[in-house]
Design a protein around this motif. Structure first.
Motif, PDB file in Angstrom:
ATOM      1  N   THR A  29     -13.820  61.942  50.212  1.00  0.00           N
ATOM      2  CA  THR A  29     -12.914  62.905  49.596  1.00  0.00           C
ATOM      3  C   THR A  29     -13.720  63.781  48.642  1.00  0.00           C
ATOM      4  N   ALA A  43      -7.484  55.550  43.520  1.00  0.00           N
ATOM      5  CA  ALA A  43      -8.186  55.818  42.267  1.00  0.00           C
ATOM      6  C   ALA A  43      -9.470  54.990  42.140  1.00  0.00           C
ATOM      7  N   PRO A  47      -3.283  55.466  40.169  1.00  0.00           N
ATOM      8  CA  PRO A  47      -2.695  56.039  41.377  1.00  0.00           C
ATOM      9  C   PRO A  47      -3.394  55.560  42.650  1.00  0.00           C
ATOM     10  N   LYS A  48      -2.804  55.796  43.767  1.00  0.00           N
ATOM     11  CA  LYS A  48      -3.382  55.410  45.057  1.00  0.00           C
ATOM     12  C   LYS A  48      -4.741  56.089  45.249  1.00  0.00           C
ATOM     13  N   LYS A  82      -9.019  66.836  41.467  1.00  0.00           N
ATOM     14  CA  LYS A  82      -8.605  65.513  41.009  1.00  0.00           C
ATOM     15  C   LYS A  82      -8.605  65.481  39.477  1.00  0.00           C
ATOM     16  N   CYS A 139      -4.366  59.319  36.360  1.00  0.00           N
ATOM     17  CA  CYS A 139      -5.706  59.840  36.654  1.00  0.00           C
ATOM     18  C   CYS A 139      -6.306  59.215  37.906  1.00  0.00           C
ATOM     19  N   ASP A 140      -6.932  60.066  38.713  1.00  0.00           N
ATOM     20  CA  ASP A 140      -7.583  59.608  39.942  1.00  0.00           C
ATOM     21  C   ASP A 140      -8.881  58.864  39.636  1.00  0.00           C
ATOM     22  N   TYR A 141      -9.485  59.221  38.528  1.00  0.00           N
ATOM     23  CA  TYR A 141     -10.680  58.539  38.034  1.00  0.00           C
ATOM     24  C   TYR A 141     -10.459  58.244  36.561  1.00  0.00           C
TER      25      TYR A 141
END
Length: 306
Positions: free
Chosen positions: A128, A217, A214-215, A133, A188-190
């Motif tokens: 990805t 992450a 989140p999914k 993000k 947060c994704d990271y």
């Protein structure tokens, strides 16, 4: 004064030369102890030192007690959990660190780790992009602000939380403030961790926080392994096959995590956040200057055990 440069993991030659120049120009003597094999070697070398410069070397109570002439010890770097501050205080030894000198090196590594995991550790599998993000920064100090700036430059959204900063200060630093840790992790994704290992933070990041992410992450740790509840992390990764963990400080259960979760977990072979030529030189020279300033003027600007 006798200044002991004690580094099991040696500085670069250029850093040692610079440290020697600063120390000797100030009229002091530099003594080197590099790549030593046992902690007892450090204890013995410290016996005649008036000052010490260390990296990740453990300045324990035994070291401080053996160093009867010791007046100051400087950790070349930001983290200082390798210094026994209580022992230093008891023996009237000033303990310092060199905040900010390694910050850019650590921040670059944190961003590199995000990309590395986003691209499935550079294997042929489809990865990805990090653009678009959101990265959450836990502790918005020198390193955290640099991570935020670099992430923004790559098109990421930036959120942050820091108990020592106001919301206005976080906004001024270029991030959106999170109200709570739970909000930071859930939005947060990271999440990039930059907290020290203290009584309040050790084991504070575990199952409850990680499973709020989140999914897809990724949790990024360039701080200290002790802040992670390793059993809780393992449980979270078991229950959430979409989550990933990347760290510059290998957990005690790394072999188990890698066996169970494969490319979802990565740890550098040895802590390398500050392992750049620039950071190596910057931190070493800063430590030498702080010692010389202390002897010349009594300056204790970066004292940790006040």
């Amino acid at each position: 004064m006798k200044v002991l440069l004690a580094t099991q993991k040696p500085f670069a030659a250029a850093a040692v030369a610079g440290i020697r120049s600063i120390v000797e120009e100030a009229g002091h003597e530099l003594v080197l102890l590099e790549k030593y094999a046992e902690q007892s070697d450090l204890v013995a070398a410290a016996a005649e030192a008036d000052a010490m410069i260390v990296r990740s070397d453990k300045v324990t109570a035994e070291v401080v007690e053996a160093a009867k002439n010791l007046k100051i010890v400087v950790r070349a770097g930001a983290g200082f959990d390798n210094l026994d501050l209580a022992a230093c205080t008891a023996h009237k030894v000033v303990a310092m660190n060199t905040p900010g000198q390694n910050s850019n090196a650590v921040a670059e590594l944190a961003v590199a780790m995000m990309i590395f995991m986003a691209r499935t550790q550079f294997t042929p599998a489809t990865g990805t992009e990090i653009q678009g993000k959101t990265v959450g920064i836990q502790a918005f100090g020198n390193v955290g602000r640099l991570v935020g700036a670099k992430a923004k430059a790559l098109g990421m959204n930036v959120k942050a939380i820091d108990p020592f900063l106001t919301k206005e200060q976080i906004v001024a630093g270029g991030a959106e403030p999170a109200e709570t840790l739970e909000e930071l992790y859930s939005s947060c994704d990271y999440v990039s961790i930059h907290i020290p290992a203290t009584l309040q933070t050790i084991g504070s990041i575990g199952y409850e926080l990680v499973t709020k992410m989140p999914k897809g992450a990724t949790l990024v740790n360039t701080a200290r392994k002790e802040v992670i509840d390793e059993a809780g992390l393992e449980k979270a990764l078991e229950e959430r096959p979409d989550l990933k963990y990347v760290t510059d400080v290998a957990p005690d259960n790394l072999a188990v995590l890698q066996e169970k979760f494969g490319l979802r977990v990565f740890a550098t072979p040895k802590k390398m956040g500050a392992q750049t030529a620039e950071a190596n030189v910057n931190a070493g020279l800063a430590a030498a200057r702080q010692i010389c300033d202390f002897f010349a003027t009594g300056c204790t600007k970066f004292q940790l055990n006040k």
